[in-house]
Design a protein around this motif. Structure first.
Motif, PDB file in Angstrom:
ATOM      1  N   VAL A   2       0.873  -1.178   0.042  1.00 59.73           N
ATOM      2  CA  VAL A   2      -0.036   0.039  -0.118  1.00 59.73           C
ATOM      3  C   VAL A   2       0.731   1.159   0.012  1.00 59.73           C
ATOM      4  O   VAL A   2       2.026   1.090   0.064  1.00 59.73           O
ATOM      5  CB  VAL A   2      -0.810  -0.006   1.166  1.00 59.73           C
ATOM      6  CG1 VAL A   2      -1.765  -1.114   1.330  1.00 59.73           C
ATOM      7  CG2 VAL A   2      -0.016   0.115   2.458  1.00 59.73           C
ATOM      8  N   ASP A  86      -0.666 -11.023   1.700  1.00 57.74           N
ATOM      9  CA  ASP A  86      -1.239 -10.083   2.622  1.00 57.74           C
ATOM     10  C   ASP A  86      -0.253  -9.021   2.982  1.00 57.74           C
ATOM     11  O   ASP A  86      -0.574  -7.937   3.335  1.00 57.74           O
ATOM     12  CB  ASP A  86      -1.587 -10.963   3.951  1.00 57.74           C
ATOM     13  CG  ASP A  86      -2.898 -11.903   3.503  1.00 57.74           C
ATOM     14  OD1 ASP A  86      -3.460 -11.485   2.872  1.00 57.74           O
ATOM     15  OD2 ASP A  86      -3.018 -12.961   4.257  1.00 57.74           O
ATOM     16  N   ARG A  88       2.259  -7.805   1.476  1.00 58.41           N
ATOM     17  CA  ARG A  88       2.499  -6.945   0.414  1.00 58.41           C
ATOM     18  C   ARG A  88       1.350  -5.839   0.435  1.00 58.41           C
ATOM     19  O   ARG A  88       1.605  -4.709  -0.114  1.00 58.41           O
ATOM     20  CB  ARG A  88       2.747  -7.675  -1.050  1.00 58.41           C
ATOM     21  CG  ARG A  88       4.005  -8.553  -0.940  1.00 58.41           C
ATOM     22  CD  ARG A  88       4.025  -9.061  -2.504  1.00 58.41           C
ATOM     23  NE  ARG A  88       5.224 -10.156  -2.428  1.00 58.41           N
ATOM     24  CZ  ARG A  88       4.985 -11.304  -2.903  1.00 58.41           C
ATOM     25  NH1 ARG A  88       3.784 -11.770  -2.942  1.00 58.41           N
ATOM     26  NH2 ARG A  88       5.828 -12.124  -2.913  1.00 58.41           N
ATOM     27  N   ARG A  89       0.084  -6.385   0.644  1.00 57.02           N
ATOM     28  CA  ARG A  89      -0.973  -5.406   0.615  1.00 57.02           C
ATOM     29  C   ARG A  89      -1.122  -4.681   2.054  1.00 57.02           C
ATOM     30  O   ARG A  89      -1.898  -3.663   2.149  1.00 57.02           O
ATOM     31  CB  ARG A  89      -2.217  -5.842   0.561  1.00 57.02           C
ATOM     32  CG  ARG A  89      -2.615  -6.939  -0.791  1.00 57.02           C
ATOM     33  CD  ARG A  89      -3.841  -7.370  -0.973  1.00 57.02           C
ATOM     34  NE  ARG A  89      -4.253  -8.398   0.182  1.00 57.02           N
ATOM     35  CZ  ARG A  89      -4.216  -9.758   0.064  1.00 57.02           C
ATOM     36  NH1 ARG A  89      -3.508  -9.989  -1.298  1.00 57.02           N
ATOM     37  NH2 ARG A  89      -4.444 -10.529   0.995  1.00 57.02           N
TER      38      ARG A  89
END
Length: 291
Positions: A2, A86, A88-89
Motif C-alpha cells: 500500500v 497479505d 505486500r498489501r
C-alpha cells in the motif's frame, strides 16, 4: 503493498510470536495484547490456539475477530505465498506455533526469509524456548552451545559421528518412541560416559530432568519416557585434556567388565578421550602382557 500519505510504498509487518512451552503463566502481556489486536493470524494448530486463548481469558482479534489460517509443515509453502500477499498489501501477520518460537523446529523460517528478501519488516515477540530452558537446567556448560533440532531418522550414525568432536554443548529434540535408540546411538558415537541430560515436559506439571552418562540415560529411558523431550549433551573435551595412560586403561577395563569386547572398548575409549586408537591399544596390551 500500500501507499503511505507521502506516496511511498508501505508493506505490512510479520510478527513471530513465541507461545509458552507449557505453563500458561509464562505468556507475557505483549503476546496477549497482540493476539487480541491481530487481524491476520497464521497458527500451526488453530484449535490449540483457540484453546490457549480461552484459558488465557482473551478474545482473539477483539470484538471484530481475526482471520485465522492454518500454517504447518505440510502447507507451509502454499500458505506462505498467501501470507506474503497479505504482507505486500499492508496487512500485519502474526505467526504462532503450538509452543515456543516459530522458526525453531517449527514453521516460520521460510516466511521470515522471504520477507527479508523483499524488505518486508519482521519482528518478534520473544517467548519461552525449550532449547534455552533445557540448556540452563541441564547443569552442563552454557557459555557455548548449538541447537541441532531433531536427529535424522536415516543416517543417524553418520550424523552423530560428525558431531563427535563438537566442543559446544549440544541441544536436541526427540520423540518418546525414538529416545532410547537415539541415546544408544549417541553413546556409541560420543562415548558411554559423555555427560547429558534428558529434559521432559519442561515448565509443566510433570517436569523431569534426568542427568547422567549417555549409556546410563539410554538404560533408564528403556522403560518408557513420555511427553515433550529435549536432550542436552556435553561437548567433546579439548585434546589438551586427554586422559592419562592409567585412566585410559581403566576406562577400557570398565567397559570390558560391562560386557563389551576389548576391541570395541578400545575404539570407544579412543573416540571419547581423543587419544590415538593405537596408543590405547598398546597401553592395554602392555598391562595384559605384564599380568
Amino acid at each position: 503493498m500500500v501507499e503511505g500519505v507521502d506516496g511511498t510504498r508501505r508493506f505490512g509487518r510479520l510478527v513471530l510470536a513465541g507461545l509458552p512451552i507449557g505453563n500458561l503463566e509464562d505468556a507475557p502481556p505483549r503476546l496477549l495484547r497482540a493476539l487480541e489486536g491481530a487481524r491476520v493470524i497464521a497458527a500451526e494448530d488453530t484449535r490449540r490456539l483457540r484453546q490457549f486463548a480461552s484459558r488465557a481469558g482473551i478474545r482473539i482479534g477483539g470484538e471484530a475477530g481475526a482471520r485465522i489460517v492454518s500454517y504447518y509443515d505440510a502447507n507451509e509453502n502454499r500458505r506462505g505465498d498467501e501470507l506474503l500477499a497479505d504482507l505486500r498489501r499492508g496487512e500485519e501477520v502474526l505467526v504462532v506455533t503450538d509452543a515456543g518460537m516459530p522458526g525453531v523446529s517449527d514453521p516460520g523460517y521460510r516466511l521470515a526469509a522471504a520477507c527479508a528478501r523483499e524488505g518486508i519488516p519482521v519482528t518478534a515477540i520473544p517467548g519461552p524456548s525449550a532449547v534455552t530452558t533445557a540448556l540452563v537446567v541441564s547443569g552442563l556448560p552454557t557459555d557455548r552451545f548449538c541447537f541441532e533440532g531433531f536427529p535424522p531418522r536415516k543416517g543417524l550414525k553418520t550424523y552423530l559421528d560428525e558431531l563427535a568432536d563438537e566442543r559446544r554443548t549440544m541441544v536436541f529434540f526427540e520423540s518418546p518412541h525414538r529416545i532410547t535408540a537415539t541415546l544408544e546411538a549417541m553413546a556409541a558415537a560420543f562415548g558411554a560416559n559423555r555427560r547429558a541430560a534428558v529434559c521432559r515436559e519442561l515448565t509443566k506439571t510433570y517436569e523431569e530432568v534426568r542427568r547422567g552418562g549417555l549409556s546410563e540415560l539410554a538404560a533408564w529411558s528403556a522403560d518408557g519416557v513420555r511427553g515433550e523431550i529435549s536432550v542436552v549433551v556435553e561437548g567433546a573435551r579439548p585434546r589438551s585434556e586427554s586422559m592419562s595412560d592409567a585412566d585410559l586403561v581403566e576406562a577400557v577395563a570398565t567397559l570390558e567388565d560391562e560386557g563389551m569386547r576389548r576391541k570395541e572398548a578400545i575404539v570407544r575409549v579412543a573416540k571419547e578421550s581423543g587419544a590415538p586408537k593405537r596408543r590405547v591399544y598398546d597401553l592395554v596390551h602392555e598391562v595384559v602382557e605384564a599380568e
